[in-house]
Design a protein around this motif. Structure first.
Motif, mmCIF file in Angstrom:
data_model
loop_
_atom_site.group_PDB
_atom_site.id
_atom_site.type_symbol
_atom_site.label_atom_id
_atom_site.label_comp_id
_atom_site.label_asym_id
_atom_site.label_seq_id
_atom_site.Cartn_x
_atom_site.Cartn_y
_atom_site.Cartn_z
ATOM 1 N N HIS A 349 0.851 -1.183 0.000
ATOM 2 C CA HIS A 349 0.000 0.000 0.000
ATOM 3 C C HIS A 349 0.889 1.237 0.000
ATOM 4 C CE1 HIS A 349 -2.935 -2.828 2.254
ATOM 5 N NE2 HIS A 349 -3.260 -2.787 0.973
ATOM 6 N N TYR A 350 0.617 2.147 -0.909
ATOM 7 C CA TYR A 350 1.398 3.370 -1.012
ATOM 8 C C TYR A 350 0.869 4.407 -0.031
ATOM 9 C CZ TYR A 350 3.301 7.657 -3.004
ATOM 10 O OH TYR A 350 3.940 8.859 -3.182
ATOM 11 N N PRO A 351 1.734 5.108 0.734
ATOM 12 C CA PRO A 351 3.193 5.200 0.634
ATOM 13 C C PRO A 351 3.944 4.280 1.590
ATOM 14 C CG PRO A 351 2.400 6.937 2.049
ATOM 15 C CD PRO A 351 1.188 6.155 1.630
ATOM 16 N N GLY A 352 3.299 3.260 2.135
ATOM 17 C CA GLY A 352 3.908 2.378 3.123
ATOM 18 C C GLY A 352 3.530 2.802 4.532
ATOM 19 N N PHE A 353 3.354 1.799 5.407
ATOM 20 C CA PHE A 353 2.841 2.076 6.749
ATOM 21 C C PHE A 353 3.606 1.266 7.790
ATOM 22 C CE2 PHE A 353 -0.445 3.023 3.728
ATOM 23 C CZ PHE A 353 -0.977 4.229 4.188
ATOM 24 N N ALA A 354 3.684 1.823 8.999
ATOM 25 C CA ALA A 354 4.385 1.156 10.094
ATOM 26 C C ALA A 354 3.758 -0.193 10.406
ATOM 27 C CB ALA A 354 4.373 2.044 11.334
ATOM 28 N N ALA A 363 10.125 0.901 3.629
ATOM 29 C CA ALA A 363 11.448 0.915 2.995
ATOM 30 C C ALA A 363 11.369 0.426 1.548
ATOM 31 C CB ALA A 363 12.420 0.053 3.795
ATOM 32 N N LEU A 364 10.505 -0.557 1.304
ATOM 33 C CA LEU A 364 10.337 -1.081 -0.053
ATOM 34 C C LEU A 364 9.785 -0.011 -0.986
ATOM 35 C CD1 LEU A 364 8.113 -2.448 -2.201
ATOM 36 C CD2 LEU A 364 10.347 -3.519 -2.029
ATOM 37 N N ILE A 365 8.771 0.691 -0.530
ATOM 38 C CA ILE A 365 8.173 1.744 -1.356
ATOM 39 C C ILE A 365 9.207 2.820 -1.666
ATOM 40 C CG2 ILE A 365 6.465 3.593 -1.391
ATOM 41 C CD1 ILE A 365 5.123 0.912 -1.706
ATOM 42 N N GLU A 366 9.993 3.181 -0.665
ATOM 43 C CA GLU A 366 11.021 4.209 -0.869
ATOM 44 C C GLU A 366 12.086 3.721 -1.848
ATOM 45 O OE1 GLU A 366 12.293 7.874 -0.791
ATOM 46 O OE2 GLU A 366 10.505 7.200 0.303
ATOM 47 N N LEU A 367 12.472 2.455 -1.747
ATOM 48 C CA LEU A 367 13.452 1.890 -2.671
ATOM 49 C C LEU A 367 12.904 1.877 -4.095
ATOM 50 C CD1 LEU A 367 16.121 0.360 -3.238
ATOM 51 C CD2 LEU A 367 14.861 -1.754 -2.764
ATOM 52 N N MET A 368 11.661 1.434 -4.255
ATOM 53 C CA MET A 368 11.063 1.390 -5.590
ATOM 54 C C MET A 368 11.026 2.793 -6.203
ATOM 55 S SD MET A 368 10.314 -1.763 -6.424
ATOM 56 C CE MET A 368 9.078 -1.606 -7.709
ATOM 57 N N PHE A 373 13.397 6.394 -10.545
ATOM 58 C CA PHE A 373 14.094 7.558 -11.097
ATOM 59 C C PHE A 373 15.495 7.171 -11.595
ATOM 60 C CE2 PHE A 373 10.759 9.614 -8.707
ATOM 61 C CZ PHE A 373 10.449 10.722 -9.491
ATOM 62 N N GLU A 374 16.163 6.298 -10.846
ATOM 63 C CA GLU A 374 17.523 5.907 -11.216
ATOM 64 C C GLU A 374 17.566 5.238 -12.588
ATOM 65 O OE1 GLU A 374 20.878 2.712 -9.709
ATOM 66 O OE2 GLU A 374 19.650 3.726 -8.186
ATOM 67 N N ILE A 375 16.601 4.385 -12.891
ATOM 68 C CA ILE A 375 16.635 3.667 -14.174
ATOM 69 C C ILE A 375 16.497 4.625 -15.352
ATOM 70 C CG2 ILE A 375 14.155 3.171 -14.400
ATOM 71 C CD1 ILE A 375 14.973 0.329 -15.320
ATOM 72 N N ARG A 376 15.983 5.817 -15.075
ATOM 73 C CA ARG A 376 15.823 6.825 -16.118
ATOM 74 C C ARG A 376 16.923 7.884 -16.078
ATOM 75 N NH1 ARG A 376 10.261 9.220 -14.999
ATOM 76 N NH2 ARG A 376 10.602 10.266 -16.999
ATOM 77 N N GLY A 377 17.891 7.710 -15.143
ATOM 78 C CA GLY A 377 18.981 8.660 -15.037
ATOM 79 C C GLY A 377 18.564 9.997 -14.474
ATOM 80 N N LEU A 378 17.527 10.000 -13.621
ATOM 81 C CA LEU A 378 17.000 11.235 -13.054
ATOM 82 C C LEU A 378 17.207 11.288 -11.548
ATOM 83 C CD1 LEU A 378 13.542 11.386 -14.888
ATOM 84 C CD2 LEU A 378 15.684 12.492 -15.570
ATOM 85 N N LYS A 379 17.250 12.477 -11.007
ATOM 86 C CA LYS A 379 17.239 12.648 -9.567
ATOM 87 C C LYS A 379 15.823 12.413 -9.047
ATOM 88 C CE LYS A 379 21.041 15.992 -9.253
ATOM 89 N NZ LYS A 379 21.424 17.372 -8.822
ATOM 90 N N VAL A 380 15.741 11.907 -7.825
ATOM 91 C CA VAL A 380 14.429 11.659 -7.229
ATOM 92 C C VAL A 380 13.741 12.989 -6.970
ATOM 93 C CG1 VAL A 380 13.199 10.633 -5.283
ATOM 94 C CG2 VAL A 380 15.262 9.531 -6.173
ATOM 95 N N SER A 381 12.532 13.120 -7.446
ATOM 96 C CA SER A 381 11.788 14.363 -7.254
ATOM 97 C C SER A 381 11.224 14.420 -5.836
ATOM 98 C CB SER A 381 10.650 14.462 -8.269
ATOM 99 O OG SER A 381 9.671 13.471 -7.997
ATOM 100 N N PRO A 382 11.012 15.607 -5.307
ATOM 101 C CA PRO A 382 10.419 15.711 -3.966
ATOM 102 C C PRO A 382 8.987 15.200 -3.981
ATOM 103 C CG PRO A 382 10.569 17.874 -4.988
ATOM 104 C CD PRO A 382 11.313 16.926 -5.885
ATOM 105 N N PRO A 383 8.512 14.674 -2.845
ATOM 106 C CA PRO A 383 7.132 14.182 -2.798
ATOM 107 C C PRO A 383 6.136 15.331 -2.905
ATOM 108 C CG PRO A 383 8.095 14.169 -0.600
ATOM 109 C CD PRO A 383 9.202 14.514 -1.553
ATOM 110 N N GLU A 384 4.906 14.975 -3.300
ATOM 111 C CA GLU A 384 3.829 15.952 -3.387
ATOM 112 C C GLU A 384 2.912 15.818 -2.183
ATOM 113 O OE1 GLU A 384 1.893 15.894 -7.357
ATOM 114 O OE2 GLU A 384 3.322 14.271 -7.754
#
Length: 614
Positions: A349-354, A363-368, A373-384
């Motif tokens: 479930h996004y964004p992940g829960f305790a 941690a899985l959601i954050e890694l994904m 972004f990494e696979i596209r060569g981009l920096k991670v954008s800030p959350p909305e």
């Protein structure tokens, strides 16, 4: 052109170009292939994302009183699912299959294919909505045509309609033609919402011949040729179950096949480990076809990272983990516990829960997100920030629920005596993933005789949402005690043999907090005022012998009381569901403050709600 005027124009063009690079999808274009690479308008297209099996058909509507867990998603649910993918940096979601009804068994599934050549308009209107929302949100979908397995109806069911066996699916001409009828119908369907034919819709990344197929090369070649003949726009994805079967050389040489994929789970043979096999298969496929890891999962976080690093480092086009479930229109999320992986893992479930830290959901959601972004060569954008939730109608302060917001990690429930406030927080950082298919919050301090207004605010990493709609006035007619069975804090006294359990929630309608007992075990509740009524939700595990219920004014002298029982057996039982039984009792004496519940057989209690006076 005047150079002085061209400079600002050039800057604007460069800015727009940069924005298009960072956009997750440009829905003006179909995804194409050049050798072993996917392309979007000439640029390489890669992704890390999720499978969303329920995107077009829900198999997890586990409300306690429902005897059929299937239904179609609505626009809110589909939007929540694809918006969640977008917020995680994903570009793609893979659905589960086009379902088919069983011939000689009950059919609780509202199938896409009623029988070969006969199609369910309601089911395809739900898929119409998926494609309409996918275009609007900007996330592409991958759709498999048929299943190798029984869950939603598959090759065995196509064969059964012709009186034949599952293995005949690959060779029998009648069955092959029935499969082709489904393919033709899907590709040539006109979307009732957009007016587009499916085969002309850029929201589809690729058509998959099927899910985890054990297909022969000749069958696959014929299926691929049909798809290409009917649809000149889209790529064809071979649904062979690589991981259980080896790569087929004939398929790697077939010009009609664009994409091959592998599935990776810990209970299948992977001699070199998942990451090792991914590198091996990519090396073999390289230069010939696009390679994607179509499914993987039920492994610790370190192994997930190794898989994603292998995908990114090898040049594979993408990876899709299993699986994401989205918000439920009735409140909370849909849930799906998995048998593989030692019974530890559930749908994410996004964004992940305790509450899901046991299998490292946050941690899985954050890694994904990082790897998307990494696979596209981009920096991670800030959350909305999350958007405002939608508060659902409130019958009683004991049962408050809302439609959640994509990206919200918790919610504050606010209460006021006036519609305009002032507002006070009566529930802080409420986890809407914690109790599936239940009211999300009980305002236990609401005073009998008062009237209140309620609203909800979503909380996220980027801040709070604006408040939800306001519901009220809600008249508090009685007090209440609600116990979701997560611990013994609401219980006055209990037998020492009773155990709180959370494992294997699937047979218990995905309830991950239950109280397990056997014949003779008991527990007692004490209400703050005279008990008026009670509702007890239970699951029978063995012999169906009803619980017994007793009331007392002083907690010492108990009198047995009757209770109405209602049973809700599921129409079809592929997961070994236990029998849900609801008990309802009332008391008009105005004296009884204690309720004793006695087990008469092996059973589990799911939820207790007691309503009382002052």
């Amino acid at each position: 052109m005047n150079p002085a005027r061209s400079a600002p124009l050039l800057i604007l063009v460069l800015c727009l170009s940069a924005l298009s690079v960072f956009a997750q999808n440009d829905m003006n274009y179909f995804i194409t292939r050049d050798g072993d690479k996917l392309l979007e308008n000439g640029r390489e297209y890669r992704f890390v994302s999720f499978n969303i099996p329920n995107l077009h058909l829900v198999e997890d509507n586990m409300e306690f009183e429902k005897t059929n867990e299937w239904r179609f998603p609505d626009e809110y649910e589909i939007t929540d699912a694809l918006e969640s993918i977008k917020r995680m940096g994903g570009r793609v979601a893979r659905t589960y299959v086009i379902s088919i009804c069983r011939k000689d068994q009950p059919n609780p599934i509202p199938c896409h294919v009623r029988r070969p050549g006969e199609f369910n308009e309601e089911a395809f209107r739900a898929l119409d909505k998926v494609l309409e929302v996918a275009n609007r949100v900007g996330v592409r979908v991958i759709i498999p045509f048929v299943d190798n397995w029984k869950w939603w109806g598959g090759r065995e069911d196509y064969a059964a309609w012709r009186g034949k066996t599952a293995d005949d699916f690959w060779t029998d001409r009648e069955i092959i033609e029935d499969y082709k009828k489904t393919v033709r119908y899907v590709l040539n369907r006109k979307n009732t919402l957009t007016g587009k034919l499916y085969k002309d819709d850029t929201a589809v990344l690729a058509w998959e011949t099927g899910n985890e197929l054990f297909s022969t090369p000749s069958w696959t070649k014929e299926a691929a040729a049909l798809i290409k003949a009917e649809d000149k726009n889209h790529l064809v994805w071979d649904g062979l179950y690589i991981g259980q079967k080896e790569l087929q050389e004939e398929i790697l040489n077939d010009p009609n096949i664009d994409i091959v994929s592998s599935h990776h789970y810990p209970d299948q043979f992977n001699a070199d480990g998942m990451a090792g096999n991914i590198k091996k298969w990519k090396a073999r496929i390289s230069g010939r076809k696009v390679y994607v890891v179509g499914e993987f999962g039920f492994i610790p976080l370190k192994e997930v990272e190794a898989v994603l690093d292998a995908v990114i480092g090898s040049g594979a086009s993408g990876a899709l983990i299993w699986s994401l479930r989205y918000h439920n229109r009735d409140g909370g999320f849909y849930h799906h516990a998995e048998g593989s992986g030692g019974g530890l893992y559930k749908a994410y479930h996004y964004p992940g829960f305790a509450s899901a830290d046991e299998y490292e959901e946050r941690a899985l959601i954050e890694l994904m997100r990082k790897k998307a972004f990494e696979i596209r060569g981009l920096k991670v954008s800030p959350p909305e920030k999350p958007s405002a939730p939608s508060l659902l109608p409130i019958e009683s302060p004991a049962r408050i629920s809302w439609r959640g917001s994509a990206g919200a990690s918790g919610y504050n429930v606010e209460r006021a005596a006036d519609r305009k406030g002032p507002w006070e927080i009566v529930g802080m950082n409420i986890d809407d993933s914690l109790y599936g298919y239940r009211p999300l919050f009980s305002d236990r301090y609401a005073e009998i005789g008062r009237e209140y207004f309620y609203r909800v605010v979503a909380l996220g990493a980027a801040g709070e949402s604006s408040p939800s709609n306001v519901i009220g006035p809600v008249k508090v007619k009685e007090g209440f005690l609600v116990d979701e069975m997560s611990d013994g804090s609401r219980i006055f006294a209990l037998d020492e043999d009773l155990r709180f359990v959370s494992k294997e929630p699937r047979p218990y309608k995905e309830d991950a907090s239950r109280l397990k007992g056997a014949a003779g075990d008991w527990l007692i509740y004490r209400a703050s005022g005279p008990i008026r009524s009670a509702e007890i939700l239970t699951f029978m595990e063995g012999e169906e012998v009803d619980f017994e219920f007793y009331l007392s004014a002083d907690g010492r002298n108990f009198v047995r009381t009757g209770a109405k029982s209602s049973r809700y057996p599921t129409e079809v039982n592929p997961y070994g569901y236990k029998l849900p039984v609801k008990y309802e009792l009332t008391d008009d004496s105005g004296k009884m403050r204690f309720l004793k519940i006695v087990f008469k057989t092996d059973a589990q209690i799911s939820r207790v709600e007691i309503r009382h006076g002052q």
